[in-house]
Write a protein that holds these residues in place. Structure first.
Motif, mmCIF file in Angstrom:
data_model
loop_
_atom_site.group_PDB
_atom_site.id
_atom_site.type_symbol
_atom_site.label_atom_id
_atom_site.label_comp_id
_atom_site.label_asym_id
_atom_site.label_seq_id
_atom_site.Cartn_x
_atom_site.Cartn_y
_atom_site.Cartn_z
ATOM 1 N N MET A 197 11.842 -14.300 11.265
ATOM 2 C CA MET A 197 11.925 -12.998 10.600
ATOM 3 C C MET A 197 11.017 -12.949 9.377
ATOM 4 S SD MET A 197 15.989 -12.033 10.996
ATOM 5 C CE MET A 197 15.785 -10.327 10.429
ATOM 6 N N HIS A 198 10.923 -14.046 8.659
ATOM 7 C CA HIS A 198 10.133 -14.035 7.423
ATOM 8 C C HIS A 198 8.647 -13.810 7.707
ATOM 9 C CE1 HIS A 198 7.694 -17.747 7.163
ATOM 10 N NE2 HIS A 198 7.382 -17.371 5.942
ATOM 11 N N ARG A 199 8.175 -14.262 8.868
ATOM 12 C CA ARG A 199 6.755 -14.092 9.158
ATOM 13 C C ARG A 199 6.474 -12.809 9.940
ATOM 14 N NH1 ARG A 199 5.910 -19.231 13.222
ATOM 15 N NH2 ARG A 199 7.415 -18.646 14.822
ATOM 16 N N ASN A 200 7.497 -11.995 10.133
ATOM 17 C CA ASN A 200 7.312 -10.718 10.817
ATOM 18 C C ASN A 200 7.715 -9.537 9.940
ATOM 19 O OD1 ASN A 200 6.539 -11.102 13.876
ATOM 20 N ND2 ASN A 200 7.950 -12.763 13.378
ATOM 21 N N VAL A 201 7.627 -9.717 8.636
ATOM 22 C CA VAL A 201 7.936 -8.631 7.704
ATOM 23 C C VAL A 201 6.786 -7.624 7.679
ATOM 24 C CG1 VAL A 201 8.258 -8.053 5.256
ATOM 25 C CG2 VAL A 201 9.491 -9.988 6.262
ATOM 26 N N VAL A 202 7.149 -6.342 7.746
ATOM 27 C CA VAL A 202 6.163 -5.259 7.621
ATOM 28 C C VAL A 202 6.191 -4.810 6.160
ATOM 29 C CG1 VAL A 202 5.473 -2.982 8.442
ATOM 30 C CG2 VAL A 202 6.648 -4.564 9.991
ATOM 31 N N HIS A 203 5.259 -5.316 5.366
ATOM 32 C CA HIS A 203 5.299 -5.064 3.935
ATOM 33 C C HIS A 203 5.206 -3.577 3.599
ATOM 34 C CE1 HIS A 203 5.147 -9.261 2.510
ATOM 35 N NE2 HIS A 203 4.462 -9.482 3.628
ATOM 36 N N SER A 204 4.456 -2.843 4.406
ATOM 37 C CA SER A 204 4.291 -1.413 4.119
ATOM 38 C C SER A 204 5.578 -0.636 4.312
ATOM 39 C CB SER A 204 3.194 -0.815 5.009
ATOM 40 O OG SER A 204 3.533 -0.973 6.383
ATOM 41 N N ALA A 205 6.548 -1.202 5.049
ATOM 42 C CA ALA A 205 7.815 -0.513 5.289
ATOM 43 C C ALA A 205 8.859 -0.813 4.228
ATOM 44 C CB ALA A 205 8.363 -0.886 6.667
ATOM 45 N N VAL A 206 8.625 -1.828 3.407
ATOM 46 C CA VAL A 206 9.585 -2.196 2.367
ATOM 47 C C VAL A 206 9.394 -1.258 1.180
ATOM 48 C CG1 VAL A 206 10.413 -4.047 0.878
ATOM 49 C CG2 VAL A 206 9.501 -4.592 3.154
ATOM 50 N N PRO A 207 10.444 -0.521 0.761
ATOM 51 C CA PRO A 207 10.263 0.560 -0.207
ATOM 52 C C PRO A 207 10.116 0.119 -1.655
ATOM 53 C CG PRO A 207 12.554 0.453 0.474
ATOM 54 C CD PRO A 207 11.806 -0.551 1.308
ATOM 55 N N GLU A 208 10.280 -1.171 -1.957
ATOM 56 C CA GLU A 208 10.140 -1.649 -3.332
ATOM 57 C C GLU A 208 9.169 -2.822 -3.368
ATOM 58 O OE1 GLU A 208 14.047 -2.513 -4.819
ATOM 59 O OE2 GLU A 208 14.523 -0.389 -5.162
ATOM 60 N N THR A 209 8.601 -3.096 -4.549
ATOM 61 C CA THR A 209 7.600 -4.155 -4.668
ATOM 62 C C THR A 209 8.213 -5.545 -4.522
ATOM 63 O OG1 THR A 209 7.844 -4.116 -7.073
ATOM 64 C CG2 THR A 209 6.071 -2.774 -6.119
ATOM 65 N N GLU A 210 9.514 -5.667 -4.822
ATOM 66 C CA GLU A 210 10.189 -6.939 -4.605
ATOM 67 C C GLU A 210 11.609 -6.672 -4.149
ATOM 68 O OE1 GLU A 210 9.593 -10.499 -7.120
ATOM 69 O OE2 GLU A 210 11.767 -10.419 -7.430
ATOM 70 N N VAL A 211 11.983 -7.299 -3.054
ATOM 71 C CA VAL A 211 13.315 -7.127 -2.481
ATOM 72 C C VAL A 211 13.843 -8.508 -2.109
ATOM 73 C CG1 VAL A 211 14.620 -6.238 -0.512
ATOM 74 C CG2 VAL A 211 12.923 -4.789 -1.609
ATOM 75 N N VAL A 212 15.103 -8.742 -2.422
ATOM 76 C CA VAL A 212 15.767 -9.982 -2.031
ATOM 77 C C VAL A 212 16.878 -9.633 -1.042
ATOM 78 C CG1 VAL A 212 17.065 -12.006 -2.792
ATOM 79 C CG2 VAL A 212 15.259 -11.056 -4.249
ATOM 80 N N VAL A 213 16.772 -10.176 0.164
ATOM 81 C CA VAL A 213 17.763 -9.927 1.210
ATOM 82 C C VAL A 213 18.572 -11.199 1.413
ATOM 83 C CG1 VAL A 213 18.182 -9.122 3.560
ATOM 84 C CG2 VAL A 213 16.121 -8.370 2.329
ATOM 85 N N GLN A 214 19.887 -11.078 1.278
ATOM 86 C CA GLN A 214 20.764 -12.219 1.544
ATOM 87 C C GLN A 214 21.410 -12.039 2.907
ATOM 88 O OE1 GLN A 214 23.771 -13.637 -1.444
ATOM 89 N NE2 GLN A 214 25.209 -13.216 0.241
ATOM 90 N N PHE A 215 21.264 -13.050 3.752
ATOM 91 C CA PHE A 215 21.874 -13.060 5.080
ATOM 92 C C PHE A 215 23.031 -14.055 5.071
ATOM 93 C CE2 PHE A 215 17.604 -11.571 5.857
ATOM 94 C CZ PHE A 215 17.735 -10.635 6.863
ATOM 95 N N THR A 216 24.184 -13.620 5.555
ATOM 96 C CA THR A 216 25.346 -14.492 5.673
ATOM 97 C C THR A 216 25.804 -14.520 7.120
ATOM 98 O OG1 THR A 216 26.047 -13.936 3.409
ATOM 99 C CG2 THR A 216 27.690 -14.952 4.862
ATOM 100 N N PHE A 217 25.990 -15.735 7.638
ATOM 101 C CA PHE A 217 26.447 -15.926 9.021
ATOM 102 C C PHE A 217 27.820 -16.598 8.992
ATOM 103 C CE2 PHE A 217 21.762 -16.236 9.108
ATOM 104 C CZ PHE A 217 21.478 -15.135 9.922
ATOM 105 N N PRO A 218 28.885 -15.824 8.855
ATOM 106 C CA PRO A 218 30.212 -16.432 8.768
ATOM 107 C C PRO A 218 30.623 -17.076 10.089
ATOM 108 C CG PRO A 218 30.379 -14.037 8.920
ATOM 109 C CD PRO A 218 28.923 -14.351 8.771
ATOM 110 N N GLY A 219 31.357 -18.164 9.966
ATOM 111 C CA GLY A 219 31.906 -18.784 11.164
ATOM 112 C C GLY A 219 30.969 -19.717 11.896
ATOM 113 N N THR A 220 29.750 -19.928 11.391
ATOM 114 C CA THR A 220 28.847 -20.857 12.071
ATOM 115 C C THR A 220 29.134 -22.283 11.616
ATOM 116 O OG1 THR A 220 27.111 -20.755 10.387
ATOM 117 C CG2 THR A 220 27.057 -19.093 12.138
ATOM 118 N N SER A 221 28.739 -23.230 12.426
ATOM 119 C CA SER A 221 28.960 -24.635 12.096
ATOM 120 C C SER A 221 27.820 -25.220 11.262
ATOM 121 C CB SER A 221 29.118 -25.457 13.386
ATOM 122 O OG SER A 221 27.955 -25.338 14.196
#
Length: 226
Positions: A117-141
């Motif tokens: 996912m990190h290497r497939n970001v479309v920068h032109s679609a991100v509405p702010e100059t810096e965005v931090v996205v937190q992903f949480t995967f509950p229940g994984t081992s």
């Protein structure tokens, strides 16, 4: 060189190179834009460094890859012959998505998912100059259930420890469901409606987040236009 099939068939001649374990996956990583040894390793974490070096050497010898050294910086770049393999990789991905069946639990890997996912970001679609996205995967081992993508105008960093920045938007998802979205098997809208994926944050960021990521090779058009 590897063993020969001793057939004039061009498929057989090609497979003398590509039927070695990991070779075509190394090409996949190069097609997807990785050029440095450590980046290739992050896309192929279960491949030993020694074997990766051997496969790269073989691809260079075959004229598929060019080794470019600029001081201490070494890059591996596809030659025109290597670039001609891009539709082959795409076709194999599309075939695999259609015919290889449901993913097993052992195929689910948050590290690889975040890297892709990190290497497939479309920068032109991100509405702010810096965005931090937190992903949480509950229940994984997995030891790390939380991951962060730090997206700026020109770069994306993937972190498995808190980078210390304010989080712009939070995504809580089943690892399987987000992987299926990424493969084009499940739509964002369907996953959000079912609660399998939850996006929290300012409404304009939540609405646009699915557009920040281009589909990988295998997903084709299935991930777009929801």
């Amino acid at each position: 060189m590897g063993s020969s099939y001793h057939q004039f068939c061009p498929v057989a001649k090609a497979m003398e190179l590509f039927d070695e374990r990991w070779t075509l996956l190394v090409v996949r990583e190069l097609v997807l834009g990785s050029e440095h040894f450590n980046d290739l390793r992050r896309g192929l974490p279960r491949m030993s460094p020694t074997l990766l070096s051997a496969r790269l050497h073989r691809l260079v010898s075959a004229g598929i890859v060019q080794r470019v050294a600029e001081g201490s910086d070494v890059r591996y770049v596809l030659t025109p012959a290597g670039r001609d393999l891009e539709p082959v990789v795409e076709a194999l991905g599309a075939w695999g998505l259609r015919w290889t069946g449901r993913l097993g639990d052992a195929d689910l890997d948050p590290k690889l998912l975040m890297w892709d996912m990190h290497r497939n970001v479309v920068h032109s679609a991100v509405p702010e100059t810096e965005v931090v996205v937190q992903f949480t995967f509950p229940g994984t081992s997995w030891v790390s259930q939380r991951w962060w993508l730090v997206i700026t105008e020109t770069a994306v960093d993937v972190c498995d420890t808190d980078p210390g920045f304010d989080v712009s938007v939070r995504v809580t998802a089943g690892l399987r469901e987000l992987t299926e979205i990424w493969r084009g098997e499940l739509g964002w809208s369907e996953a959000l409606d079912s609660g399998a994926v939850v996006i929290d944050g300012p409404s304009f960021l939540c609405r646009s987040l699915p557009e920040w990521f281009a589909p990988p090779l295998a997903a084709g058009d299935a991930l777009i236009g929801e």
